[in-house]
Design a protein around this motif. Structure first.
Motif, mmCIF file in Angstrom:
data_model
loop_
_atom_site.group_PDB
_atom_site.id
_atom_site.type_symbol
_atom_site.label_atom_id
_atom_site.label_comp_id
_atom_site.label_asym_id
_atom_site.label_seq_id
_atom_site.Cartn_x
_atom_site.Cartn_y
_atom_site.Cartn_z
ATOM 1 N N GLU A 47 19.412 -1.795 -2.411
ATOM 2 C CA GLU A 47 18.591 -0.620 -2.706
ATOM 3 C C GLU A 47 19.462 0.458 -3.343
ATOM 4 N N HIS A 48 18.968 1.068 -4.425
ATOM 5 C CA HIS A 48 19.687 2.136 -5.118
ATOM 6 C C HIS A 48 18.734 3.299 -5.376
ATOM 7 N N GLY B 58 0.758 -1.231 0.000
ATOM 8 C CA GLY B 58 0.000 0.000 0.000
ATOM 9 C C GLY B 58 0.796 1.294 0.000
ATOM 10 N N TYR B 59 2.089 1.264 0.246
ATOM 11 C CA TYR B 59 2.869 2.506 0.274
ATOM 12 C C TYR B 59 3.862 2.615 -0.877
ATOM 13 N N VAL B 60 3.828 1.672 -1.789
ATOM 14 C CA VAL B 60 4.731 1.669 -2.944
ATOM 15 C C VAL B 60 3.940 2.149 -4.159
ATOM 16 N N PHE C 215 8.673 6.294 -4.018
ATOM 17 C CA PHE C 215 8.349 6.400 -2.595
ATOM 18 C C PHE C 215 8.278 7.857 -2.189
ATOM 19 N N SER C 216 7.394 8.158 -1.255
ATOM 20 C CA SER C 216 7.262 9.516 -0.732
ATOM 21 C C SER C 216 8.389 9.872 0.221
ATOM 22 N N SER C 217 8.980 8.855 0.860
ATOM 23 C CA SER C 217 10.047 9.128 1.829
ATOM 24 C C SER C 217 11.123 8.047 1.774
ATOM 25 N N ALA D 28 11.247 3.610 1.490
ATOM 26 C CA ALA D 28 12.133 2.811 0.633
ATOM 27 C C ALA D 28 12.916 1.792 1.458
ATOM 28 N N VAL D 29 13.404 2.213 2.607
ATOM 29 C CA VAL D 29 14.153 1.301 3.491
ATOM 30 C C VAL D 29 13.224 0.199 3.995
#
Length: 89
Positions: free
Chosen positions: A62-63, A17-19, A33-35, A39-40
């Motif tokens: 992650e990049h 739901g946040y991606v 991502f918004s933040s 992402a982390v």
């Protein structure tokens, strides 16, 4: 990466739901991502999902790529260990 695995990853990703705008290209997951925290969190969630989905050790790198429309765009590389990895039955 097999299409069935890609499909499972995208279903999992959408369920979080946040991606935003997630897609897979050449075996890497690209998403907005918004933040940075999101992402982390996604990297950790994806790595945990992959380790449950497969028998073996999976790491996710992650990049951060760029910013688009006020959102950070990231790529996530899924690295499978050299141990034999079998798909769930």
């Amino acid at each position: 990466m097999k299409k069935q695995i890609e499909k499972q990853i995208l279903i999992f990703t959408e369920a979080l739901g946040y991606v935003e705008n997630a897609h897979i290209d050449h075996g890497s997951v690209f998403a907005n991502f918004s933040s940075t925290e999101d992402a982390v969190s996604y990297r950790n969630d994806l790595q945990e999902f992959m380790n449950e989905f497969f028998k073996g050790l999976v790491r996710v790198k992650e990049h951060k790529l760029w910013k688009s429309n006020g959102k950070d765009v990231y790529a996530f590389d899924i690295m499978l260990s050299l141990i034999h990895i079998s798909e769930p039955t």
